[in-house]
Design a protein around this motif. Structure first.
Motif, PDB file in Angstrom:
ATOM      1  N   GLN A   1       0.810  -1.213   0.000  1.00  0.00           N
ATOM      2  CA  GLN A   1       0.000   0.000   0.000  1.00  0.00           C
ATOM      3  C   GLN A   1       0.851   1.275   0.000  1.00  0.00           C
ATOM      4  OE1 GLN A   1      -0.103  -2.382   2.346  1.00  0.00           O
ATOM      5  NE2 GLN A   1      -0.250  -1.555   4.421  1.00  0.00           N
TER       6      GLN A   1
ATOM      7  N   SER B   1       1.407   4.092  -7.672  1.00  0.00           N
ATOM      8  CA  SER B   1       1.081   3.646  -9.022  1.00  0.00           C
ATOM      9  C   SER B   1       1.166   4.841  -9.948  1.00  0.00           C
ATOM     10  CB  SER B   1      -0.338   3.062  -9.082  1.00  0.00           C
ATOM     11  OG  SER B   1      -0.445   1.900  -8.304  1.00  0.00           O
TER      12      SER B   1
ATOM     13  N   ASP C   1      -2.481   6.467 -14.693  1.00  0.00           N
ATOM     14  CA  ASP C   1      -2.819   5.740 -15.916  1.00  0.00           C
ATOM     15  C   ASP C   1      -3.682   6.553 -16.864  1.00  0.00           C
ATOM     16  OD1 ASP C   1      -5.012   5.702 -14.276  1.00  0.00           O
ATOM     17  OD2 ASP C   1      -5.627   3.671 -14.787  1.00  0.00           O
TER      18      ASP C   1
ATOM     19  N   THR D   1       7.219   6.710 -12.179  1.00  0.00           N
ATOM     20  CA  THR D   1       6.752   5.427 -11.644  1.00  0.00           C
ATOM     21  C   THR D   1       6.809   5.416 -10.126  1.00  0.00           C
ATOM     22  OG1 THR D   1       7.511   4.272 -13.622  1.00  0.00           O
ATOM     23  CG2 THR D   1       7.137   2.931 -11.658  1.00  0.00           C
ATOM     24  N   GLU D   2       7.919   5.870  -9.574  1.00  0.00           N
ATOM     25  CA  GLU D   2       8.112   5.810  -8.124  1.00  0.00           C
ATOM     26  C   GLU D   2       7.228   6.804  -7.378  1.00  0.00           C
ATOM     27  OE1 GLU D   2       9.937   3.611  -6.204  1.00  0.00           O
ATOM     28  OE2 GLU D   2       9.834   2.618  -8.154  1.00  0.00           O
TER      29      GLU D   2
ATOM     30  N   GLY E   1       4.336   8.254  -8.636  1.00  0.00           N
ATOM     31  CA  GLY E   1       2.924   8.228  -8.998  1.00  0.00           C
ATOM     32  C   GLY E   1       2.495   9.348  -9.924  1.00  0.00           C
TER      33      GLY E   1
END
Length: 447
Positions: free
Chosen positions: A21, A25, A28, A184-185, A187
């Motif tokens: 958690q 992410s 997207d 990526t790291e 978000g």
């Protein structure tokens, strides 16, 4: 002691434990609502007002009922440090929801990889994204674009160091890979600009060895900038289809419709003709003619703007399609049964409507937006000379330059506001033109 060490190693207690958690992410997709602002932060490639313009065209036609705010914050020659100097007035002041960041082409200083140069870029870019987060916006990191070594070698007007020409595209790939890792790291959103430009160039050079999307090796032309725009739409997972209409006769002989992206009414049909009223939710994505090559290379219409029409139950033969009484094409019944695509048909009123949007937006960018960006280019020079003077406080030449630049920059925010108002007045016209209208479709068999 060895047994104790093995126990803790087995339990995973010798290194920090990262819980699922706690892992971010990457973004997207972007989601926009009425009044949201998108800022395009960058260097001269953004200052060109092309890929930003084409992305705006997409939003104007795909979301005509949602009024957004777009702000180009590109300045020719900018590095990440330069972006920081104007951040408050050129980014934060617009209260953006998303800020796309296209920096790195100048930060690499057009030389083979240099660790100190990269660490400067890394440090300044980290501060850029920290400040974007601090104002409540989401960064969308974009890789630097392509440096076209072959175009550089073929350009007789500018001779570059051979090693720099050979290696600089790889330097940009390294910078872009770092951007992807950060996105990526942390978000953030991420868009790969480098790969589509390079891949399309390699594909085209299989048959045309001197093909390029970047004549001067650095600044993509309209076709290349459209490749960049399609990368943004694709990587941020924005809607790719405009509409779909399917009409068929069921087992009971009744004609029925199934549609997406609009409302169909007043359906009348038999085996030789079909007629209905169609109100679409959006318009096709159309760009100015100077980007036509990019439309073809990216298959923009089919991939990102499809308007499909599918008819089943017609007698074999040729059929004419009319929209609002104007013929837009003749199609075989078998083609209609498979489906036809109308998004690139310049005869349709929807295409003409979208083209008017693109034409107005081109005017907006080439006049008010570019003038606004030129104000900030002058401010950038002021900041650079001030920085040089801090390092060389005794330079009379720098002092004179700074005095002139201070004078020319007086009232910059007032001028910026006037350019912004002019741009908005053109955009007001765009939001009048871009509203979908009811259209009457008629498909009839030709004698």
């Amino acid at each position: 002691m060895l047994r104790v060490y093995s126990f803790y190693l087995a339990m995973g207690m010798l290194t920090p434990c990262i819980l699922a958690q706690d892992i971010a992410s990457p973004l997207d997709e972007i989601q926009v609502e009425e009044g949201d602002c998108i800022v395009f932060l960058g260097d001269s490639i953004t200052h060109q007002c092309l890929y930003t313009q084409y992305v705006e065209d997409y939003f104007y036609t795909r979301f005509p009922k949602t009024r957004l705010v777009f702000h180009n914050a590109g300045v020719g020659g900018a590095k990440a440090w330069d972006a920081l100097q104007r951040f408050d007035d050129d980014v934060a002041a617009y209260k953006p929801k998303y800020v796309t960041v296209l920096l790195g082409m100048n930060d690499g200083t057009y030389q083979p990889y240099n660790q100190d140069v990269f660490q400067t870029y890394r440090s300044d870019m980290t501060e850029v994204v920290d400040r974007i987060e601090a104002i409540g916006a989401t960064p969308v990191l974009m890789t630097p674009t392509m440096f076209d070594a072959r175009a550089a070698r073929l350009n007789p007007r500018r001779q570059r160091d051979p090693d720099s020409v050979a290696l600089y595209n790889s330097v940009l790939a390294y910078f872009g890979t770092w951007c992807r890792e950060v996105a990526t790291e942390r978000g953030y959103g991420f868009v790969d600009m480098w790969s589509p430009l390079n891949n399309l160039t390699i594909d085209e050079r299989e048959t045309t060895p001197d093909f390029t999307l970047i004549q001067d090796a650095v600044h993509p032309g309209p076709a290349g900038q459209l490749v960049m725009a399609t990368a943004i739409i694709s990587d941020l997972d924005l809607p790719r289809s405009v509409s779909s209409i399917r009409i068929a006769q069921n087992n009971n002989g009744k004609w029925t419709s199934r549609v997406r992206g609009g409302t169909l009414s007043n359906l009348e049909a038999d085996e030789t003709s079909v007629k209905f009223t169609w109100l679409a939710d959006s318009l096709p994505w159309v760009v100015p003619e100077d980007a036509a090559q990019g439309v073809e290379l990216t298959r923009l219409g089919h991939r990102l703007s499809k308007e499909s029409l599918e008819l089943h139950g017609l007698e074999p033969g040729k059929y004419e399609l009319l929209i609002d009484g104007e013929a837009v094409g003749t199609f075989d019944s078998s083609a209609l049964a498979r489906h036809i695509e109308l998004q690139a048909n310049s005869k349709t009123p929807q295409y003409q409507q979208a083209l008017e949007v693109a034409t107005l937006n081109k005017e907006r960018n080439e006049s008010a937006v570019r003038s606004l960006r030129n104000e900030w280019r002058n401010f950038q020079q002021l900041c650079r000379v001030r920085r040089q003077l801090e390092a060389d406080s005794g330079s009379e030449n720098l002092k004179n330059q700074l005095a002139k630049l201070k004078e020319s920059n007086e009232g910059i925010l007032d001028r910026v506001e006037e350019h912004r108002k002019t741009a908005k007045s053109i955009e007001d016209k765009i939001y009048e033109v871009n509203q979908p209208q009811e259209r009457t479709y008629e498909i009839r068999k030709k004698d």
